[in-house]
Scaffold this motif. Structure first.
Motif, PDB file in Angstrom:
ATOM      1  N   ALA A   1       7.368  20.850   3.286  1.00 35.65           N
ATOM      2  CA  ALA A   1       6.221  20.517   4.139  1.00 35.65           C
ATOM      3  C   ALA A   1       5.441  19.355   3.540  1.00 35.65           C
ATOM      4  CB  ALA A   1       5.326  21.741   4.293  1.00 35.65           C
ATOM      5  N   CYS A   2       5.285  19.380   2.218  1.00 36.50           N
ATOM      6  CA  CYS A   2       4.602  18.291   1.513  1.00 36.50           C
ATOM      7  C   CYS A   2       5.343  16.972   1.735  1.00 36.50           C
ATOM      8  CB  CYS A   2       4.582  18.618   0.026  1.00 36.50           C
ATOM      9  SG  CYS A   2       3.011  18.447  -0.742  1.00 36.50           S
ATOM     10  N   MET A   3       6.665  17.009   1.619  1.00 38.84           N
ATOM     11  CA  MET A   3       7.481  15.807   1.797  1.00 38.84           C
ATOM     12  C   MET A   3       7.321  15.249   3.206  1.00 38.84           C
ATOM     13  SD  MET A   3       9.015  14.912  -0.835  1.00 38.84           S
ATOM     14  CE  MET A   3       8.173  15.620  -2.212  1.00 38.84           C
ATOM     15  N   MET A   4       7.246  16.166   4.177  1.00 38.49           N
ATOM     16  CA  MET A   4       7.092  15.721   5.556  1.00 38.49           C
ATOM     17  C   MET A   4       5.811  14.907   5.709  1.00 38.49           C
ATOM     18  SD  MET A   4       6.619  17.968   8.975  1.00 38.49           S
ATOM     19  CE  MET A   4       8.099  18.909   9.042  1.00 38.49           C
ATOM     20  N   LEU A   5       4.737  15.361   5.072  1.00 42.07           N
ATOM     21  CA  LEU A   5       3.476  14.628   5.180  1.00 42.07           C
ATOM     22  C   LEU A   5       3.543  13.305   4.434  1.00 42.07           C
ATOM     23  CD1 LEU A   5       1.102  17.649   4.908  1.00 42.07           C
ATOM     24  CD2 LEU A   5       1.328  16.111   6.840  1.00 42.07           C
ATOM     25  N   ILE A   6       4.235  13.296   3.273  1.00 40.15           N
ATOM     26  CA  ILE A   6       4.345  12.038   2.523  1.00 40.15           C
ATOM     27  C   ILE A   6       5.090  10.997   3.351  1.00 40.15           C
ATOM     28  CG2 ILE A   6       5.479  10.941   0.557  1.00 40.15           C
ATOM     29  CD1 ILE A   6       4.696  13.195  -1.169  1.00 40.15           C
ATOM     30  N   THR A   7       6.180  11.425   4.019  1.00 45.73           N
ATOM     31  CA  THR A   7       6.932  10.450   4.804  1.00 45.73           C
ATOM     32  C   THR A   7       6.147   9.970   6.023  1.00 45.73           C
ATOM     33  OG1 THR A   7       8.033  12.208   6.025  1.00 45.73           O
ATOM     34  CG2 THR A   7       9.197  11.322   4.134  1.00 45.73           C
ATOM     35  N   PHE A   8       5.099  10.702   6.399  1.00 43.08           N
ATOM     36  CA  PHE A   8       4.302  10.274   7.546  1.00 43.08           C
ATOM     37  C   PHE A   8       3.253   9.234   7.154  1.00 43.08           C
ATOM     38  CE2 PHE A   8       1.238  10.922  11.079  1.00 43.08           C
ATOM     39  CZ  PHE A   8       2.113  10.680  12.120  1.00 43.08           C
ATOM     40  N   LEU A   9       2.937   9.143   5.851  1.00 46.19           N
ATOM     41  CA  LEU A   9       1.893   8.223   5.394  1.00 46.19           C
ATOM     42  C   LEU A   9       2.121   6.770   5.823  1.00 46.19           C
ATOM     43  CD1 LEU A   9       0.952   9.497   1.817  1.00 46.19           C
ATOM     44  CD2 LEU A   9      -0.274   9.821   3.959  1.00 46.19           C
ATOM     45  N   PRO A  10       3.365   6.227   5.708  1.00 44.75           N
ATOM     46  CA  PRO A  10       3.536   4.820   6.104  1.00 44.75           C
ATOM     47  C   PRO A  10       3.054   4.521   7.516  1.00 44.75           C
ATOM     48  CG  PRO A  10       5.497   5.599   5.004  1.00 44.75           C
ATOM     49  CD  PRO A  10       4.604   6.786   5.150  1.00 44.75           C
ATOM     50  N   TYR A  11       3.193   5.502   8.413  1.00 48.26           N
ATOM     51  CA  TYR A  11       2.734   5.257   9.779  1.00 48.26           C
ATOM     52  C   TYR A  11       1.222   5.076   9.833  1.00 48.26           C
ATOM     53  CZ  TYR A  11       2.014   5.792  14.749  1.00 48.26           C
ATOM     54  OH  TYR A  11       1.638   5.575  16.036  1.00 48.26           O
ATOM     55  N   THR A  12       0.499   5.888   9.050  1.00 45.38           N
ATOM     56  CA  THR A  12      -0.969   5.733   9.035  1.00 45.38           C
ATOM     57  C   THR A  12      -1.348   4.360   8.501  1.00 45.38           C
ATOM     58  OG1 THR A  12      -1.217   6.682   6.835  1.00 45.38           O
ATOM     59  CG2 THR A  12      -1.228   8.213   8.657  1.00 45.38           C
ATOM     60  N   PHE A  13      -0.551   3.847   7.527  1.00 42.07           N
ATOM     61  CA  PHE A  13      -0.851   2.501   7.017  1.00 42.07           C
ATOM     62  C   PHE A  13      -0.598   1.449   8.079  1.00 42.07           C
ATOM     63  CE2 PHE A  13       0.156   4.448   2.816  1.00 42.07           C
ATOM     64  CZ  PHE A  13      -1.160   4.507   2.432  1.00 42.07           C
ATOM     65  N   SER A  14       0.493   1.650   8.838  1.00 40.28           N
ATOM     66  CA  SER A  14       0.773   0.692   9.906  1.00 40.28           C
ATOM     67  C   SER A  14      -0.403   0.633  10.868  1.00 40.28           C
ATOM     68  CB  SER A  14       2.033   1.111  10.663  1.00 40.28           C
ATOM     69  OG  SER A  14       3.123   1.196   9.804  1.00 40.28           O
ATOM     70  N   LEU A  15      -0.942   1.810  11.219  1.00 35.55           N
ATOM     71  CA  LEU A  15      -2.094   1.840  12.120  1.00 35.55           C
ATOM     72  C   LEU A  15      -3.289   1.133  11.491  1.00 35.55           C
ATOM     73  CD1 LEU A  15      -2.177   5.362  13.794  1.00 35.55           C
ATOM     74  CD2 LEU A  15      -1.568   3.168  14.800  1.00 35.55           C
ATOM     75  N   MET A  16      -3.543   1.449  10.205  1.00 38.18           N
ATOM     76  CA  MET A  16      -4.700   0.832   9.534  1.00 38.18           C
ATOM     77  C   MET A  16      -4.566  -0.676   9.499  1.00 38.18           C
ATOM     78  SD  MET A  16      -5.921   2.923   6.237  1.00 38.18           S
ATOM     79  CE  MET A  16      -5.025   4.389   5.868  1.00 38.18           C
ATOM     80  N   ALA A  17      -3.341  -1.167   9.210  1.00 35.90           N
ATOM     81  CA  ALA A  17      -3.165  -2.609   9.065  1.00 35.90           C
ATOM     82  C   ALA A  17      -3.250  -3.311  10.414  1.00 35.90           C
ATOM     83  CB  ALA A  17      -1.817  -2.905   8.401  1.00 35.90           C
ATOM     84  N   THR A  18      -2.765  -2.636  11.473  1.00 33.54           N
ATOM     85  CA  THR A  18      -2.792  -3.280  12.786  1.00 33.54           C
ATOM     86  C   THR A  18      -4.180  -3.201  13.419  1.00 33.54           C
ATOM     87  OG1 THR A  18      -0.601  -2.264  12.965  1.00 33.54           O
ATOM     88  CG2 THR A  18      -1.358  -3.526  14.850  1.00 33.54           C
TER      89      THR A  18
ATOM     90  N   MET B   1       0.831  -1.206   0.000  1.00 41.57           N
ATOM     91  CA  MET B   1       0.000   0.000   0.000  1.00 41.57           C
ATOM     92  C   MET B   1       0.862   1.250   0.000  1.00 41.57           C
ATOM     93  SD  MET B   1      -3.092  -0.834   2.582  1.00 41.57           S
ATOM     94  CE  MET B   1      -3.787   0.794   2.811  1.00 41.57           C
ATOM     95  N   THR B   2       1.908   1.244   0.855  1.00 44.86           N
ATOM     96  CA  THR B   2       2.796   2.401   0.890  1.00 44.86           C
ATOM     97  C   THR B   2       3.422   2.625  -0.463  1.00 44.86           C
ATOM     98  OG1 THR B   2       3.329   1.818   3.162  1.00 44.86           O
ATOM     99  CG2 THR B   2       4.739   3.430   2.103  1.00 44.86           C
ATOM    100  N   PHE B   3       3.923   1.539  -1.054  1.00 42.10           N
ATOM    101  CA  PHE B   3       4.601   1.682  -2.338  1.00 42.10           C
ATOM    102  C   PHE B   3       3.656   2.280  -3.375  1.00 42.10           C
ATOM    103  CE2 PHE B   3       7.191   0.850  -5.924  1.00 42.10           C
ATOM    104  CZ  PHE B   3       8.467   0.698  -5.442  1.00 42.10           C
ATOM    105  N   LEU B   4       2.425   1.743  -3.417  1.00 38.97           N
ATOM    106  CA  LEU B   4       1.478   2.227  -4.428  1.00 38.97           C
ATOM    107  C   LEU B   4       1.109   3.683  -4.193  1.00 38.97           C
ATOM    108  CD1 LEU B   4      -0.910  -0.770  -5.018  1.00 38.97           C
ATOM    109  CD2 LEU B   4       0.571   0.343  -6.664  1.00 38.97           C
ATOM    110  N   ILE B   5       0.685   4.012  -2.957  1.00 34.27           N
ATOM    111  CA  ILE B   5       0.200   5.370  -2.726  1.00 34.27           C
ATOM    112  C   ILE B   5       1.328   6.381  -2.856  1.00 34.27           C
ATOM    113  CG2 ILE B   5       0.499   5.594  -0.225  1.00 34.27           C
ATOM    114  CD1 ILE B   5      -2.816   6.408  -1.567  1.00 34.27           C
ATOM    115  N   VAL B   6       2.543   5.967  -2.437  1.00 30.13           N
ATOM    116  CA  VAL B   6       3.662   6.902  -2.539  1.00 30.13           C
ATOM    117  C   VAL B   6       4.011   7.147  -3.999  1.00 30.13           C
ATOM    118  CG1 VAL B   6       6.144   7.082  -2.114  1.00 30.13           C
ATOM    119  CG2 VAL B   6       4.629   6.573  -0.253  1.00 30.13           C
ATOM    120  N   THR B   7       3.934   6.107  -4.828  1.00 30.19           N
ATOM    121  CA  THR B   7       4.238   6.350  -6.239  1.00 30.19           C
ATOM    122  C   THR B   7       3.143   7.173  -6.905  1.00 30.19           C
ATOM    123  OG1 THR B   7       3.444   4.103  -6.632  1.00 30.19           O
ATOM    124  CG2 THR B   7       5.803   4.454  -6.729  1.00 30.19           C
TER     125      THR B   7
END
Lengths: 522, 522
Positions: free
Chosen positions: A133-150, A101-107
């Motif tokens: 600032a945009c980059m900072m939010l993009i790098t935060f996305l994987p954490y939201t996925f971790s939460l969603m998956a757990t 998911m991270t790979f897809l959404i990040v690309t």
């Protein structure tokens, strides 16, 4: 080779240099024949070329896309208890889902970033900070996925994700509004066009589409969270699906969709060019981080504890390290595989003159599998030798390598469909490097497929032999050119025995390729 | 600003574009006035521009240099037992030593790689594969350091390291011999020079120096392993020390060392130009990986276990996540710091026209401290609030940020010593951006210094406040231009009240900077 041949190669070089020098400005205006030079417009104090900002963004995005394989690879698979193993497998599949998911959404975010900065070609300090600032939010996305998956049934992950995307949408809109208020930052074609505001509204509309979907998803999450996931999946996959469908239809019916003349960017067509420079930079980042993750594991796990060495091995470090022997082999084998997949990618994109959205999509799929290689490395040396699991681990490695290679081949096949625009004459049908390129691209899929079937036939197959095979593949690349030449010469000898030698054939090809490249395209 | 001003800015833009387009060929031949174009030489089938190979190598080397901070940052510092704490501190210092050694030796190898590929400007498949083999060995070096640091009295680590370096030396020699046997791969200036073999022998001699030292070290390791360490330290630091000494001497006495005309590369002079492109690419890689390592920690450590959430927090995920609140703040603060240090670096190198070895060395030192930021992040959120340790962690963070910033400032100061050659007119003494650049470069050292003394005075200082400060710094950058303008205007008003307004001052500066840049250099 004669003097004639050399002069032709010089032309190739000139063109290569020209390409290298002009790539940035060329890609930005590639869809506009006869564009003006970037410096014809008036400027403003403090404006800068966006080149390095984009390189940094590419590096950040490629690393963030790939690094999420680490939690997957670090999951310990051992466990004799059947129940424990099942829970581990559940955990593993969760983490793999997060990675993909991270790979897809990040690309997807990266493609949006490319298109935004094909419109905005110069930056100033303010835009640079907004982009960070945009980059900072993009790098935060994987954490939201971790939460969603757990916690799939908790809406917090969805809300966090949607919040990030909406803030990113707002920042991107601010970037667009800011850039359009200072037109000297924009692409020259947009600068001189009459309908600046039409462009602005079109781009804003496209940008705000995703945040709006996320806003809907976050509202639905309070009612029925399953709908939110469906909405998010649509956001992620819609561009891919619609692109593939459109491409298939246009190939099947031959009907080419018309775009209004006034809107030349943000068309969503699979043929829309994406900056080749940035596709290369992103791929380089992924290959580099994958190659490096391997040594990180080696350094963290394979340094024995001094007390253990003293007690178990009588102070002999060499004896203690002998246990890790297969891991070193696995490391060198995996590094060779990553390096050679990069090498094939490099050879391919050397002869690609224009990267389209569809090619970039296939490239993304290939890279997603390349990113899985650390997992394959972890699997192949984790299990005891000659066990059933070891065989399965080798098979998984083969599948990963096969798909990474086959998608690279697919890029080339897609490029061949439109070879006049996307490929260098050397590698088109009948070009002098055509067969050699095909051999390069198909070597890895063939080797992986062969090994896979070998493991199916043989009941035992050692991981060490597998890694030794991986290390020997580079030599296959070295002799590949000789093999291809020899094979072609033999084919000619069999089918056209009246031709004296292959020198005349080469010259014939030269005549074709000597036509300047631009003349062929236009 | 008037019409006159704009025309001057257009010149700036033209120059910028020219720089961007010509960097690759310019840096390779920058020491040669009136060099021929790269395409004047004869070529060979299969030769390629080396651009992307170098970008990939830069990415790999920068990641491998930085990633060794991970084992340092992952060392758990907690422990109530005094004895345990001491052993942890020993482990930590070992790991920090591994990180610094890796960073230094890898950057030395990287500088050698730059110089090698300033001589060899085109590649073919064979060189690409040889270069990948070299990269494989470079990425293996950190493991040898881990062994050396964990078992300092065992010679295995030394032998492994020396073996790697010797094999790398052999591969590099093969690359040089191969390239000189195909002169169309070489830099144009070397191609047309009469004494090709003199060049070849000079380069081979320089390349083989380090492997020979390593050979000596590996022999001495059997006799007295301490001597080996001394020899290795000499290998690492000799270029740095001799460069600094030579530079100081040349500045003090004013005596410029003479190089024989025949040898223009591999001079070891601090003024020897290094490809600015590659220095930027390497720095980008380090900043990007540091920014990404932070989120990796967040994703691995800060996702609570579902069972824990169910039992301890009654299923409330928000309550469970509230514990991690300070870590999110720490993440955003650290990301902002890394991003802004990159931003300052970007602004600086935008106005640097030539990167010398000495500047590159200072850049390396700055980057080594940037690489330490994940450690600072880990420290500031690990300790309980308002403890003595928390204060110390903040102080360590300040020291790291201070040195990262002060070395960036040092790059600029060194560039100013030779501003005609190394700086764009805008930022030289009296240039219109000079004061603004100074303000940008000194913002972080000043803030870090101020915070450090604040923590010394105050007995309590919360890490949360520290991270909030980190997040507010970007806004300081936004208003910096206004502040600098206002400050300058006020200074003028105080010291030169007879001058009517600052408009005339700006125009005066423009007159100076309007002279074409090349005319100033030559």
């Amino acid at each position: 080779m004669g003097e004639n041949d050399n002069s032709e190669i010089i032309e190739h070089h000139v063109e290569e240099e020209m390409e290298k020098k002009g790539t940035r400005s060329r890609t930005a205006s590639s869809s506009f024949p006869g564009s003006v030079t970037p410096s014809d417009r008036e400027g403003h104090s403090g404006t800068q070329s966006s080149h390095r900002l984009l390189a940094y963004s590419d590096a950040l995005i490629s690393i963030i896309a790939t690094v999420m394989i680490l939690p997957v690879a670090h999951t310990k698979l051992q466990g004799n208890d059947e129940e424990l193993r099942q829970s581990v497998q559940l955990l593993l599949s969760t983490k793999i889902a997060v990675y993909l998911m991270t790979f897809l959404i990040v690309t997807v975010a990266w493609a949006a970033h490319i298109r935004l900065f094909q419109v905005i070609v110069r930056i100033d300090d303010c835009l640079a900070l907004l982009n960070l600032a945009c980059m900072m939010l993009i790098t935060f996305l994987p954490y939201t996925f971790s939460l969603m998956a757990t916690f799939p049934e908790n809406i917090l992950g969805i809300l966090l994700f949607c919040g990030c995307v909406m803030v990113m949408g707002v920042i991107q809109s601010v970037i667009v509004v800011y850039a359009f208020s200072r037109p000297f930052l924009l692409n020259e074609q947009i600068q001189i066009s009459e309908n600046l505001t039409v462009y602005k509204h079109h781009i804003l509309k496209v940008i705000m589409r995703v945040p709006l979907m996320c806003f809907l998803a976050s509202i639905f999450s309070f009612i029925l969270f399953q709908i939110s996931y469906v909405l998010l999946a649509i956001v992620i996959f819609l561009p891919y699906i619609s692109r593939s469908l459109k491409w298939c239809r246009s190939k099947a019916i031959g009907q080419v969709e018309e775009t209004p003349d006034s809107i030349l960017f943000y068309t969503f067509l699979p043929e829309e060019p994406l900056s080749k420079d940035r596709v290369e930079a992103f791929s380089d980042g992924v290959y580099a981080i994958v190659a490096t993750l391997l040594i990180l594991d080696i350094c963290e796990d394979n340094v024995p504890d001094p007390t253990v060495v003293q007690k178990q091995f009588g102070g002999s470090l060499i004896a203690a390290l002998q246990d890790y022997g297969p891991e070193y082999l696995a490391y060198f084998g995996s590094f060779a595989t990553v390096g050679l997949l990069w090498f094939v990618h490099h050879s391919l994109f050397l002869h690609v003159t224009k990267a389209t959205r569809f090619m970039s999509m296939l490239n993304t799929f290939s890279l997603a599998f390349v990113g899985g290689l650390p997992l394959a490395y972890q699997l192949t040396h984790e299990f005891p030798r000659n066990s059933r699991n070891e065989l399965e681990a080798i098979q998984i490695s083969c599948v990963i390598i096969f798909f990474a290679g086959i998608f690279q081949l697919a890029i080339w096949v897609v490029a061949l469909y439109n070879e006049q625009e996307t490929l260098h004459p050397y590698v088109r049908y009948g070009g002098r490097e055509h067969v050699f390129m095909l051999a390069k691209l198909s070597l890895y899929p063939l080797v992986a497929l062969g090994t896979f079937f070998l493991t199916c036939i043989l009941s035992q197959f050692s991981a060490s032999i597998f890694h030794l095979m991986e290390i020997t593949v580079p030599f296959a690349f070295l002799v590949l050119r000789l093999l291809v030449r020899g094979g072609l010469a033999m084919l000619r000898l069999i089918f056209c025995p009246d031709r004296p030698d292959q020198g005349s054939v080469v010259e014939e090809e030269d005549d074709e390729t000597r036509v300047p490249f631009n003349a062929l395209v236009t």
